[in-house]
Design a protein around this motif. Structure first.
Motif, PDB file in Angstrom:
ATOM      1  N   UNK A 167       0.847  -1.192   0.000  1.00  0.00           N
ATOM      2  CA  UNK A 167       0.000   0.000   0.000  1.00  0.00           C
ATOM      3  C   UNK A 167       0.882   1.241   0.000  1.00  0.00           C
ATOM      4  N   UNK A 177       2.752  -2.387   7.489  1.00  0.00           N
ATOM      5  CA  UNK A 177       2.195  -1.449   8.470  1.00  0.00           C
ATOM      6  C   UNK A 177       0.710  -1.711   8.655  1.00  0.00           C
ATOM      7  N   UNK A 178       0.303  -1.931   9.901  1.00  0.00           N
ATOM      8  CA  UNK A 178      -1.110  -2.178  10.158  1.00  0.00           C
ATOM      9  C   UNK A 178      -1.908  -0.883  10.323  1.00  0.00           C
ATOM     10  N   UNK A 179      -1.225   0.164  10.751  1.00  0.00           N
ATOM     11  CA  UNK A 179      -1.928   1.432  10.953  1.00  0.00           C
ATOM     12  C   UNK A 179      -1.135   2.548  10.305  1.00  0.00           C
ATOM     13  N   UNK A 180      -1.796   3.300   9.471  1.00  0.00           N
ATOM     14  CA  UNK A 180      -1.158   4.405   8.755  1.00  0.00           C
ATOM     15  C   UNK A 180      -2.047   5.624   8.897  1.00  0.00           C
ATOM     16  N   UNK A 181      -1.415   6.778   9.115  1.00  0.00           N
ATOM     17  CA  UNK A 181      -2.179   8.035   9.103  1.00  0.00           C
ATOM     18  C   UNK A 181      -1.513   8.989   8.137  1.00  0.00           C
TER      19      UNK A 181
ATOM     20  N   UNK B  67      -5.562   4.518   8.029  1.00  0.00           N
ATOM     21  CA  UNK B  67      -5.790   3.226   7.389  1.00  0.00           C
ATOM     22  C   UNK B  67      -5.444   2.136   8.380  1.00  0.00           C
ATOM     23  N   UNK B  68      -6.312   1.137   8.505  1.00  0.00           N
ATOM     24  CA  UNK B  68      -6.076   0.038   9.443  1.00  0.00           C
ATOM     25  C   UNK B  68      -6.245  -1.288   8.727  1.00  0.00           C
ATOM     26  N   UNK B  69      -5.261  -2.154   8.893  1.00  0.00           N
ATOM     27  CA  UNK B  69      -5.382  -3.514   8.361  1.00  0.00           C
ATOM     28  C   UNK B  69      -5.998  -4.404   9.421  1.00  0.00           C
ATOM     29  N   UNK B  76      -9.280  -3.828   4.992  1.00  0.00           N
ATOM     30  CA  UNK B  76      -8.643  -2.539   5.270  1.00  0.00           C
ATOM     31  C   UNK B  76      -9.737  -1.497   5.459  1.00  0.00           C
TER      32      UNK B  76
END
Lengths: 302, 238
Positions: A167, A177-181, B67-69, B76
């Motif tokens: 992504x 990465x499980x969390x992205x801002x 964004x959260x997986x 997502x």
């Protein structure tokens, strides 16, 4: 003789510059960069405990008979005990069969031709003729690349390069990465890591972006950046850095524009009001040098 | 006009060549704050990358995008937040969501995408197409929603009413039942349930000769007791 010419999917290969070829390092890097079938993804300096062990590790997966290898590698025992590994993404392997009899083996024509070009130019010469005391070795197969990565301590082997966050198109050294801002932050809230010491014995220090060698290279003197890269490339700096590439970037960067559409500067939270750059330090330095005040970053967390 | 409003057209116009299916299309491209859109797609990372690329302009306008997986990267969430609250969510699925009250074959996911139909949307810029489930899949998805949630959200019965109102549903003109039966099964019994007691066929007839001969007396007694009970109840109302 080339038989059964067929194409293969992209794969990972490596070049190895032996100790007596290190003086040609930069020229060899340039030759690899000029070949648009290859992309350098990791550069590693390595000091083996013994050159014999390294030779055994390199050639343990080789196709050639053992007796041939003994003769082939005898000269290496007298070379300096420092080598460079250059891991590349081979976009166009052109895998084919080469050699005859017990030497018949599968190899990438792309790698083979470049390897021969480098040997022709930089191998030691005797009476005006090129000797077979090769300054460079290259992988025949991705399996050899996998094996060498594990030998160097990368337990995942080839998966090190294959598992990345699609992504964000992150570099290989970043986990998924499980969390992205996506945040809009001020450039002066950005911090970065920089190395102190030397290639084999260094410490990492966190400093403001505008104190980094990258920013100072643009704002004060590019030699600051050049000297930093030369000191640490292949140690804490494993990506393909060069002064020319950095200056090209400074001229052409269109951050998150057409050619950098999904290439976010990636950070982790350093404090409530500061962001530590994990990837994109060069781009951030260019933006800071161009007096951009706010930029969009991708801040990651797990 | 509230400046914190997303123009969903801007996301889906460039995605016309992507393989996806919007599962629950309410009032597209309009939405209410806090709502979401469920999307099935094969390449969830690429689709998410596209959403981020197309949405990053909103960061300059004051949005925060997160964004959260979830579920090992098979789902997502991409949230557009305004003042800390979710304005809108893109809920991307790389496989079927998990259901507790109905079992669905995993291959139904591909079936929905492969049988998607296009729907024309007119925007200020242009007319473009988005992709939604076929009529049969729309009915199945509504049915699954109903079965999964009706005990908690009674309003879900609206899905059943919608299904029953479709012309041709009762006469098999829409192959809803066939496809439903192909892809759906009843949920398995949990391990801690006691097995259902099956009534065994009696080894002896219920009415045997002795009972039969005694029936007149027993029958009289039963009727007498019932009558007494009935009269007692009536007397309380008189």
């Amino acid at each position: 003789m080339i038989n059964n010419y067929f194409l293969e999917r992209m794969r990972y290969d490596y070049f190895l510059i032996w100790g007596h070829g290190l003086e040609y390092r930069d020229a060899i890097f340039d030759l690899i960069r000029e070949d648009n079938r290859l992309s350098i993804i990791m550069i590693l300096y390595h000091r083996p405990h013994s050159i014999t062990d390294l030779v055994d590790a390199i050639y343990s997966y080789d196709y050639a008979p053992y007796e041939h290898l003994l003769d082939k590698t005898n000269y290496l025992l007298n070379t300096p005990s420092e080598v460079i590994f250059i891991f590349v993404k081979n976009h166009y392997p052109q895998v084919d069969l080469f050699g005859n009899g017990s030497f018949r083996h599968v190899e990438s024509l792309t790698i083979k031709t470049l390897k021969e070009t480098i040997r022709n130019r930089y191998n030691p010469r005797y009476n005006g003729k090129r000797t077979e005391d090769h300054i460079i070795h290259a992988s025949d197969s991705e399996k050899q690349t996998h094996h060498i990565l594990k030998y160097l301590g990368y337990e995942k082997g080839i998966l090190l390069f294959k598992e990345y966050d699609r992504m964000l198109n992150t570099p290989y050294y970043m986990p998924i990465c499980n969390h992205i801002s996506l945040l809009n932050v001020r450039v002066d809230t950005l911090l970065c890591n920089t190395a102190r010491g030397d290639r084999y014995n260094y410490k990492i220090q966190t400093i403001p972006l505008k104190e980094s060698p990258q920013y100072k290279g643009l704002s004060v003197n590019i030699k600051i950046y050049e000297e930093y890269i030369n000191r640490f490339i292949g140690g804490p700096l494993t990506e393909d850095y060069s002064m020319k590439r950095f200056l090209d970037l400074a001229e052409k960067l269109d951050y998150l524009g057409l050619t950098y559409e999904d290439k976010y500067i990636i950070t982790t939270p350093a404090s409530p009001s500061a962001h530590l750059i994990i990837d994109g330090l060069h781009r951030a330095s260019v933006l800071a040098f161009k007096k951009v005040e706010n930029i969009i970053i991708a801040e990651i967390g797990n | 006009m509230n400046k914190f409003v997303l123009d969903l057209n801007k996301f889906f116009i460039p995605l016309k060549d992507e393989i996806y299916c919007i599962i629950k299309l309410r009032d597209f491209p309009h939405y209410s704050p806090g709502s979401d859109i469920d999307i099935f797609c094969y390449d969830i990372d690429k689709f998410a990358q596209n959403i981020l690329r197309l949405g990053k302009q909103y960061v300059y306008e004051g949005f925060e995008i997160t964004s959260h997986r979830l579920h090992n990267g098979k789902q997502i969430h991409i949230d557009f937040l305004c003042n800390g609250k979710i304005e809108f969510r893109f809920d991307l699925y790389a496989n079927l969501p998990h259901y507790n009250n109905v079992r669905i074959k995993e291959s139904y996911f591909e079936s929905v995408i492969e049988n998607r139909i296009s729907k024309e949307i007119s925007s200020e810029e242009c007319t473009y197409c988005i992709f939604i489930p076929s009529e049969v899949d729309d009915l199945i998805i509504r049915y699954v929603e109903y079965v999964e949630w009706f005990s908690q959200v009674p309003d879900k019965v609206g899905h059943v009413e919608y299904i029953m109102s479709r012309p041709g549903i009762m006469h098999g003109e829409i192959p809803f039942i066939d496809k439903l039966h192909h892809y759906i099964a009843l949920p398995e019994c949990p391990d801690n349930d006691e097995p259902v007691k099956v009534m065994k066929r009696p080894s002896k007839p219920i009415i045997n000769k002795k009972y039969f001969y005694n029936f007149p007396r027993r029958g009289y007694l039963i009727i007498r007791n019932i009558t007494r009970h009935f009269l007692k109840r009536i007397s309380s109302y008189i």
